[in-house]
Each structure stands twice: as structure tokens, then as C-alpha cells.
Scaffold this motif. Structure first.
Motif, mmCIF file in Angstrom:
data_model
loop_
_atom_site.group_PDB
_atom_site.id
_atom_site.type_symbol
_atom_site.label_atom_id
_atom_site.label_comp_id
_atom_site.label_asym_id
_atom_site.label_seq_id
_atom_site.Cartn_x
_atom_site.Cartn_y
_atom_site.Cartn_z
ATOM 1 N N GLN A 182 -13.387 -38.376 -72.278
ATOM 2 C CA GLN A 182 -13.815 -38.846 -73.592
ATOM 3 C C GLN A 182 -12.811 -39.877 -74.099
ATOM 4 O OE1 GLN A 182 -16.904 -37.553 -74.888
ATOM 5 N NE2 GLN A 182 -16.835 -36.928 -72.747
ATOM 6 N N SER A 204 -20.219 -32.303 -78.442
ATOM 7 C CA SER A 204 -21.175 -33.267 -78.991
ATOM 8 C C SER A 204 -22.202 -32.591 -79.890
ATOM 9 C CB SER A 204 -21.881 -34.022 -77.862
ATOM 10 O OG SER A 204 -21.054 -35.027 -77.344
ATOM 11 N N HIS A 228 -22.339 -40.788 -82.559
ATOM 12 C CA HIS A 228 -22.251 -39.503 -81.861
ATOM 13 C C HIS A 228 -23.565 -39.071 -81.224
ATOM 14 C CE1 HIS A 228 -18.114 -38.343 -82.131
ATOM 15 N NE2 HIS A 228 -18.076 -38.935 -83.324
ATOM 16 N N ARG A 261 -23.081 -40.728 -77.984
ATOM 17 C CA ARG A 261 -22.059 -40.000 -77.220
ATOM 18 C C ARG A 261 -22.647 -38.693 -76.686
ATOM 19 N NH1 ARG A 261 -16.339 -40.101 -76.634
ATOM 20 N NH2 ARG A 261 -16.840 -42.321 -76.648
#
Length: 108
Positions: A7, A46, A65, A68
């Protein structure tokens, strides 16, 4: 725990010239240290992050996000279901905002 994608934050790339300390904390602490801890999978992090951003009414951060989360293996179907579920816990307006953000991201 199985191997997961590293990440990496984008703080320096997006705000480094304007707020270098916040950018460094984002990249070096939040992403490098916290997001890469092995006690939770990136996929789980997440889902948690998306839920909190929806509950907090943070559509700008949610936009990042959701992307992501997909990179971390959460499907669009699962994200839509999470938003639907959160309508009853975080509030209908927040879920409607979140689903609008998701629709913009997933249909373009």
C-alpha cells in the motif's frame, strides 16, 4: 496471511508542494506503516475505510478509497452492497451521496 499488494500513499504527489508535513505523514505513517500492517488484510482495511468515510460523509476521500478498495480485491458489487447496508446504519443521505460517487467511478 497471504501476500498482499504494498500500500503506497499519494500524499507527496498530490499535496507535497503545498503541505509537505501532511504529505509525509500520509505517505510514511498512514500508508507505509499502518496500511501495510499484516494483522488485517488490505482488503479488510479498505472495507473498513470505505465504511467510515461513508459514515463520516467524506465523498472526496471516498472517491479515492473506492478505487483503492477495488485494487485491494473488493468488487464493485460488494462495494455497492456495503453502501446499501450502510444506509441503515450511517444514514440515507450519506449512502445516497456514496452511491452517487460510486456510480460516477464505476460507470466511466
Amino acid at each position: 496471511m497471504t501476500a498482499q499488494p504494498l500500500q503506497i500513499g499519494g500524499g507527496r504527489a498530490t499535496i507535497g508542494d503545498f503541505a509537505p508535513k501532511l504529505a509525509a505523514l500520509t505517505d510514511d505513517v498512514l500508508f507505509k506503516e499502518v496500511w501495510n500492517r499484516t494483522e488485517l488484510a488490505a482488503r479488510d482495511r479498505s472495507l473498513i475505510t470505505v465504511a467510515v468515510l461513508i459514515a463520516g460523509g467524506d465523498p472526496d476521500q471516498l472517491r479515492f478509497h473506492l478505487g483503492r478498495a477495488k485494487e485491494n480485491g473488493v468488487t464493485e458489487t460488494e462495494l455497492i452492497e456495503a453502501i446499501t447496508h450502510l444506509a441503515f446504519y450511517a444514514g440515507w443521505p450519506k449512502a445516497m451521496t456514496a452511491i452517487t460517487v460510486a456510480k460516477q467511478l464505476f460507470t466511466t
